[in-house]
Design an enzyme around this catalytic site. Structure first.
Site, PDB file in Angstrom:
ATOM      1  N   GLN A 180      -5.523  -1.636   9.332  1.00  0.00           N
ATOM      2  CA  GLN A 180      -5.127  -2.988   8.726  1.00  0.00           C
ATOM      3  C   GLN A 180      -5.528  -4.055   9.327  1.00  0.00           C
ATOM      4  O   GLN A 180      -5.849  -4.237  10.339  1.00  0.00           O
ATOM      5  CB  GLN A 180      -3.488  -3.021   8.389  1.00  0.00           C
ATOM      6  CG  GLN A 180      -3.353  -4.411   7.932  1.00  0.00           C
ATOM      7  CD  GLN A 180      -3.496  -4.476   6.444  1.00  0.00           C
ATOM      8  OE1 GLN A 180      -3.626  -3.373   5.530  1.00  0.00           O
ATOM      9  NE2 GLN A 180      -4.132  -5.658   5.668  1.00  0.00           N
ATOM     10  N   ASP A 196     -11.805   2.600   3.696  1.00  0.00           N
ATOM     11  CA  ASP A 196     -11.978   1.409   3.693  1.00  0.00           C
ATOM     12  C   ASP A 196     -13.432   1.218   3.745  1.00  0.00           C
ATOM     13  O   ASP A 196     -14.180  -0.016   3.372  1.00  0.00           O
ATOM     14  CB  ASP A 196     -11.516   0.334   4.999  1.00  0.00           C
ATOM     15  CG  ASP A 196     -10.583  -0.759   4.520  1.00  0.00           C
ATOM     16  OD1 ASP A 196     -10.403  -0.762   3.435  1.00  0.00           O
ATOM     17  OD2 ASP A 196      -9.867  -1.232   5.523  1.00  0.00           O
ATOM     18  N   LYS A 223       0.754  -1.143   0.004  1.00  0.00           N
ATOM     19  CA  LYS A 223       0.038   0.091  -0.080  1.00  0.00           C
ATOM     20  C   LYS A 223       0.841   1.154  -0.091  1.00  0.00           C
ATOM     21  O   LYS A 223       0.611   2.243  -0.674  1.00  0.00           O
ATOM     22  CB  LYS A 223      -0.817   0.153   1.263  1.00  0.00           C
ATOM     23  CG  LYS A 223      -2.296  -1.123   1.011  1.00  0.00           C
ATOM     24  CD  LYS A 223      -3.007  -1.071   2.439  1.00  0.00           C
ATOM     25  CE  LYS A 223      -4.073  -2.267   1.907  1.00  0.00           C
ATOM     26  NZ  LYS A 223      -4.720  -2.787   3.302  1.00  0.00           N
TER      27      LYS A 223
END
Ligand code: NAP
Length: 282
Positions: free
Chosen positions: A96, A119, A52
């Site tokens: 994460q 997200d 990422k």
């Protein structure tokens, strides 16, 4: 022989556009910034976060990783998130997955500001998806949809069978597919006679995280097969949930693992970050 759906190439197209938008923002004085929180030392998560950060750099986004010990207290994690929420220089925040087991994942999802929730897991953002009004695209589900679109796979009237019922993959994907007029069946670990469903699928999405769970005999001839699973083989290499060598001769389209859904998921995250920065820019 199936057409291989190349997620790395498809993601390149998305990332080129993200870079163009990030450069335009920078010219106007706004640097798009993503904060990724990594709690614990899960080796797979380390690799995902490294990817990422690298791709942020490629796309003109300033990415920062906040590393926390695996035994971080919930209140300390929430305090970090509150600080990032309040920081006007930060446009996107992501914790994460998977979170340390003692962390209340719902509390964390609620704590990240919905306008920085790249997200798309905050209940408000999940609700907007179910109303066909997404604020941010859900990473893996939207990545799958973009990949299908890039290969011209039509959804209207098709029977899509999804093996996964999580908030991250199965539920939002079912909603995106319903919004495109597919008929959707969602399967999970308690589904009786899974093969009876997979054999009906025009489009089969496998995201169970079980190596070689889907055999060629479980796939309808001509089906489109999207393999989301990422599993480690005994030799240390990665493979999906689908037994590729059995399924590839049966399917019309198939994704590889690695190089299928993973790059698309990351591309959506970058797109969401630049979108958040555009909204916040003066
Ligand atoms: P998860 O939280 O463990 O969820 C797995 C889902 O699959 C659950 O809904 C589970 O059912 C279902 N399932 C498990 N075993 C099954 C079986 N034998 N038959 C039918 N359904 C079964 O995992 P996840 O985080 O969603 O991830 C799933 C896989 O996708 C993992 O390999 C992960 O690494 C991968 N992944 C890849 C990407 C990417 O970008 N490539 C993104 C996300 C996830 P229950 O709900 O009944 O437990």
């Amino acid at each position: 022989m199936a057409v291989l759906m190349d997620g790395t190439a498809a993601a390149r197209t998305v990332k080129d556009e993200v870079l163009r938008r990030a450069r335009a923002l920078r010219e106007r004085g706004t640097v798009p910034r993503l904060a990724v929180i990594l709690a614990g030392d899960d080796p797979a998560s380390e690799i995902y976060v490294k990817h990422k950060m690298r791709e942020c750099g490629e796309c003109g986004i300033d990415g920062t990783t906040h590393r926390l010990p695996g035994d971080i207290r919930q209140d300390e994690l929430l305090a970090l998130i509150a600080g990032l929420n309040a920081d006007p220089e930060i446009h996107g925040i992501l914790l994460q997955h998977p979170y340390p087991p003692h962390i209340d994942s719902f509390a964390v999802r609620c704590a990240i500001s919905p306008v920085k929730d790249v997200d798309s897991l905050h209940p408000e953002n999940a609700g907007l998806i179910s109303h066909d009004r997404p604020r941010f695209l859900p990473g893996t589900p939207a990545g799958i949809m973009m990949l299908l679109d890039q290969y011209g796979v039509a959804l209207s009237g098709k029977h899509c069978v999804i093996i996964n019922r999580t908030h991250i993959v199965g539920k939002p994907l079912a909603q995106l597919m319903l919004a495109r007029d597919a008929t959707v069946t969602v399967c999970h670990s308690r589904t009786a006679d899974l093969a009876s469903f997979t054999r009906q699928a025009d489009i089969l999405i496998c995201a169970a995280g079980r190596l070689r769970m889907i055999s060629g005999a479980m796939v309808k001839p001509g089906a489109v097969v999207v393999d989301v699973g990422v599993n480690k083989k005994p030799d240390g290499k990665l493979a999906g949930d689908v037994c590729f060598e059995e399924t590839e001769p049966v399917a019309s389209y198939i994704t590889p693992v690695p190089g299928g859904v993973g790059p698309m998921t990351r591309a959506v995250l970058l797109e969401n970050t630049v979108r958040a920065a555009e909204r916040a820019a003066p």
